[in-house]
Design a protein around this motif. Structure first.
Motif, short mmCIF file in Angstrom:
data_model
loop_
_atom_site.label_atom_id
_atom_site.label_comp_id
_atom_site.label_asym_id
_atom_site.label_seq_id
_atom_site.Cartn_x
_atom_site.Cartn_y
_atom_site.Cartn_z
N ALA A 42 18.00 8.50 137.17
CA ALA A 42 19.02 7.79 137.95
C ALA A 42 18.92 8.28 139.39
CB ALA A 42 20.41 8.04 137.39
N VAL A 43 18.89 7.34 140.31
CA VAL A 43 18.88 7.67 141.73
C VAL A 43 20.21 7.17 142.30
CG1 VAL A 43 17.73 7.37 143.95
CG2 VAL A 43 16.37 7.40 141.84
N VAL A 44 20.98 8.07 142.85
CA VAL A 44 22.27 7.70 143.45
C VAL A 44 22.11 7.76 144.96
CG1 VAL A 44 24.70 8.33 143.67
CG2 VAL A 44 23.54 8.62 141.47
N ILE A 45 22.38 6.64 145.61
CA ILE A 45 22.26 6.55 147.06
C ILE A 45 23.65 6.31 147.62
CG2 ILE A 45 21.32 5.21 148.98
CD1 ILE A 45 18.90 4.62 147.20
N VAL A 46 23.99 7.04 148.67
CA VAL A 46 25.31 6.92 149.28
C VAL A 46 25.16 6.42 150.71
CG1 VAL A 46 27.37 8.19 149.98
CG2 VAL A 46 26.16 8.83 147.88
#
Length: 86
Positions: A42-46
């Motif tokens: 999972a890649v979480v981008i903010v």
């Protein structure tokens, strides 16, 4: 993650799962070497929604499959590093 960084997005984190399954219902796990090469990630981008939407075209050329969701969040606390001392 490196493309998100180069694009100038505010932040990104990669989470590597130890076990999981997806649309094929095949369980991938670190316990079986033959199934450990396709572990869930999972890649979480903010960043702000418009910047993330602009970045999404960068993902189309990658040879990966996956799910992209956009979630609104409420930041209740944020304290960044003091970069003035560096």
């Amino acid at each position: 993650m490196h493309r998100a960084h180069a694009f100038g997005l505010a932040g990104a984190t990669v989470f590597r799962g130890s076990e999981g399954f997806g649309e094929t219902s095949v369980v991938h796990t670190t316990r079986l070497l033959s199934m450990a090469d396709d572990l869930p990630t999972a890649v979480v981008i903010v960043d702000e929604e418009d910047r993330i939407r602009a970045f999404m075209s960068q993902l189309e050329e990658l040879p990966i499959s996956g799910l992209i969701t956009l979630e609104e969040v409420e930041v209740v606390h944020y304290k960044g590093r003091d970069t003035a001392a560096s």
